[in-house]
Design an enzyme around this catalytic site. Sequence first.
Site, mmCIF file in Angstrom:
data_model
loop_
_atom_site.group_PDB
_atom_site.id
_atom_site.type_symbol
_atom_site.label_atom_id
_atom_site.label_comp_id
_atom_site.label_asym_id
_atom_site.label_seq_id
_atom_site.Cartn_x
_atom_site.Cartn_y
_atom_site.Cartn_z
ATOM 1 N N TYR A 1 25.482 -10.326 12.885
ATOM 2 C CA TYR A 1 25.877 -9.402 13.959
ATOM 3 C C TYR A 1 26.491 -8.130 13.378
ATOM 4 O O TYR A 1 26.138 -7.006 13.766
ATOM 5 C CB TYR A 1 26.869 -10.126 14.873
ATOM 6 C CG TYR A 1 27.248 -9.410 16.138
ATOM 7 C CD1 TYR A 1 26.519 -9.599 17.308
ATOM 8 C CD2 TYR A 1 28.352 -8.566 16.178
ATOM 9 C CE1 TYR A 1 26.880 -8.956 18.486
ATOM 10 C CE2 TYR A 1 28.720 -7.924 17.343
ATOM 11 C CZ TYR A 1 27.987 -8.125 18.501
ATOM 12 O OH TYR A 1 28.352 -7.485 19.662
ATOM 13 N N SER B 1 29.298 -1.824 18.918
ATOM 14 C CA SER B 1 30.440 -2.718 19.071
ATOM 15 C C SER B 1 31.525 -2.223 18.119
ATOM 16 O O SER B 1 31.240 -1.427 17.209
ATOM 17 C CB SER B 1 30.008 -4.135 18.661
ATOM 18 O OG SER B 1 31.109 -4.976 18.436
HETATM 19 N N1 LIG Z 1 30.300 -9.112 25.093
HETATM 20 C C1 LIG Z 1 30.994 -8.432 24.191
HETATM 21 O O1 LIG Z 1 32.163 -8.696 23.961
HETATM 22 C C2 LIG Z 1 30.371 -7.329 23.434
HETATM 23 C C3 LIG Z 1 31.203 -6.492 22.684
HETATM 24 C C4 LIG Z 1 30.643 -5.440 21.977
HETATM 25 C C5 LIG Z 1 29.295 -5.229 22.028
HETATM 26 N N2 LIG Z 1 28.496 -6.061 22.756
HETATM 27 C C6 LIG Z 1 27.080 -5.813 22.742
HETATM 28 O O2 LIG Z 1 26.626 -5.576 24.034
HETATM 29 C C7 LIG Z 1 25.251 -5.971 24.138
HETATM 30 C C8 LIG Z 1 25.072 -6.857 25.357
HETATM 31 O O3 LIG Z 1 25.895 -7.988 25.196
HETATM 32 P P1 LIG Z 1 26.404 -8.877 26.410
HETATM 33 O O4 LIG Z 1 27.766 -9.282 26.074
HETATM 34 O O5 LIG Z 1 26.111 -8.226 27.694
HETATM 35 O O6 LIG Z 1 25.484 -10.149 26.170
HETATM 36 P P2 LIG Z 1 24.703 -11.122 27.171
HETATM 37 O O7 LIG Z 1 24.418 -12.347 26.389
HETATM 38 O O8 LIG Z 1 25.428 -11.219 28.463
HETATM 39 O O9 LIG Z 1 23.368 -10.298 27.395
HETATM 40 C C9 LIG Z 1 22.471 -10.061 26.362
HETATM 41 C C10 LIG Z 1 21.092 -9.988 26.964
HETATM 42 O O10 LIG Z 1 20.145 -9.770 25.895
HETATM 43 C C11 LIG Z 1 19.027 -10.566 26.170
HETATM 44 N N3 LIG Z 1 18.291 -10.869 24.961
HETATM 45 C C12 LIG Z 1 18.734 -11.530 23.868
HETATM 46 N N4 LIG Z 1 17.718 -11.694 22.994
HETATM 47 C C13 LIG Z 1 16.628 -11.101 23.541
HETATM 48 C C14 LIG Z 1 15.287 -10.952 23.117
HETATM 49 N N5 LIG Z 1 14.837 -11.478 21.972
HETATM 50 N N6 LIG Z 1 14.435 -10.295 23.924
HETATM 51 C C15 LIG Z 1 14.839 -9.795 25.111
HETATM 52 N N7 LIG Z 1 16.108 -9.931 25.570
HETATM 53 C C16 LIG Z 1 16.980 -10.575 24.790
HETATM 54 C C17 LIG Z 1 19.581 -11.830 26.804
HETATM 55 O O11 LIG Z 1 18.588 -12.543 27.532
HETATM 56 C C18 LIG Z 1 20.692 -11.292 27.670
HETATM 57 O O12 LIG Z 1 20.261 -11.014 28.986
HETATM 58 C C19 LIG Z 1 24.888 -6.654 22.816
HETATM 59 O O13 LIG Z 1 24.211 -5.757 21.973
HETATM 60 C C20 LIG Z 1 26.249 -6.980 22.243
HETATM 61 O O14 LIG Z 1 26.220 -7.029 20.854
HETATM 62 C C21 LIG Z 1 29.004 -7.106 23.474
#
Ligand SMILES: NC(=O)c1ccc[n+]([C@@H]2O[C@H](COP(=O)([O-])OP(=O)(O)OC[C@H]3O[C@@H](n4cnc5c(N)ncnc54)[C@H](O)[C@@H]3O)[C@@H](O)[C@H]2O)c1
Length: 266
Positions: free
Chosen positions: A161, A148
């Site tokens: 985070y 991120s």
């Molecule tokens: N959304 C954003 O703005 C953003 C920005 C930068 C980075 N990210 C990163 O991208 C990645 C995905 O994020 P997203 O936005 O798609 O989130 P999201 O919440 O849509 O998806 C995250 C997924 O991780 C799964 N998860 C969480 N804890 C878990 C566990 N203990 N065991 C198994 N699965 C688990 C959830 O069930 C979910 O399906 C993350 O690492 C997040 O930090 C997101």
Amino acid sequence: MTSPSALPGPQAAALDLGGRTALVTGAAGGIGRACALRLAAAGARVRAVDRDAAGLAELAGHAGDLAGTVEPHVLDLTDLDAAEFVAAGTDVLVNNAGLQLVRPLEDFPPDVFHTVLTVMLEAPFRLIRGALPHMYGQGWGRIVNVSSVHGLRASPYKAAYVAAKHGLEGLSKTAALEGAAHGVTSNCVNPGYVRTPLVEKQLTDQSRAHGLPEDRVLTDVLLRDSAVKRLIEPEEVAEAVAYLCGPQASFMTGASLVLDGGWTAH
Ligand SMILES: NC(=O)c1ccc[n+]([C@@H]2O[C@H](COP(=O)([O-])OP(=O)(O)OC[C@H]3O[C@@H](n4cnc5c(N)ncnc54)[C@H](O)[C@@H]3O)[C@@H](O)[C@H]2O)c1
């Protein structure tokens, strides 16, 4: 190891992961789901790992027409031994699962801090550990860590985070140094705010922490430092992940591929 002569010419073929096994964590959600579908479209057999069984079933239902396959693996990544086990035999590993809590440090619950570090840093370590013997054995592997902007910059109220993502950057670079001699690359992708449930859930928390109405959180907090004033789509992040899995990126390792609309250009 891929030699420069194996690189595609100017009319480069589309990414071909036929015969490869890819593992994507957090595949039931926004970015992970897009990555699973993108890698399956490139022909990979995708192990889709998430604790959300319904989300995985829905994902598998969408994958029917793709060149590859999507196989759901319901798993809570806090079970670290199971995480290491499920990674065995993978050629491409996408460490993506994550969670967020927005709370000032003095109120940040220690158990949540522990869970965030477990899922977002320790599980990736265990998954890499589980995947490396097969990758090293065949002299090829791709590790992509979904980091991120918060792997490179801090924001208030996101102690766990930010700590986890900064740790993931270090883990990724170390894997790059150790893996290079074995044909294994390890990189991060670093999106700004992506249009996913994780961000939608944050709007309420952010509005409380910053004392702002929810409708101003997007413009005044999330997109404040982004030169491009929109959220990035999960499919755009998945395309960067796919690029890092292709032959064009075989010299790219230990890097952080920033997709932040200019946020870190400040
Ligand atoms: N959304 C954003 O703005 C953003 C920005 C930068 C980075 N990210 C990163 O991208 C990645 C995905 O994020 P997203 O936005 O798609 O989130 P999201 O919440 O849509 O998806 C995250 C997924 O991780 C799964 N998860 C969480 N804890 C878990 C566990 N203990 N065991 C198994 N699965 C688990 C959830 O069930 C979910 O399906 C993350 O690492 C997040 O930090 C997101």
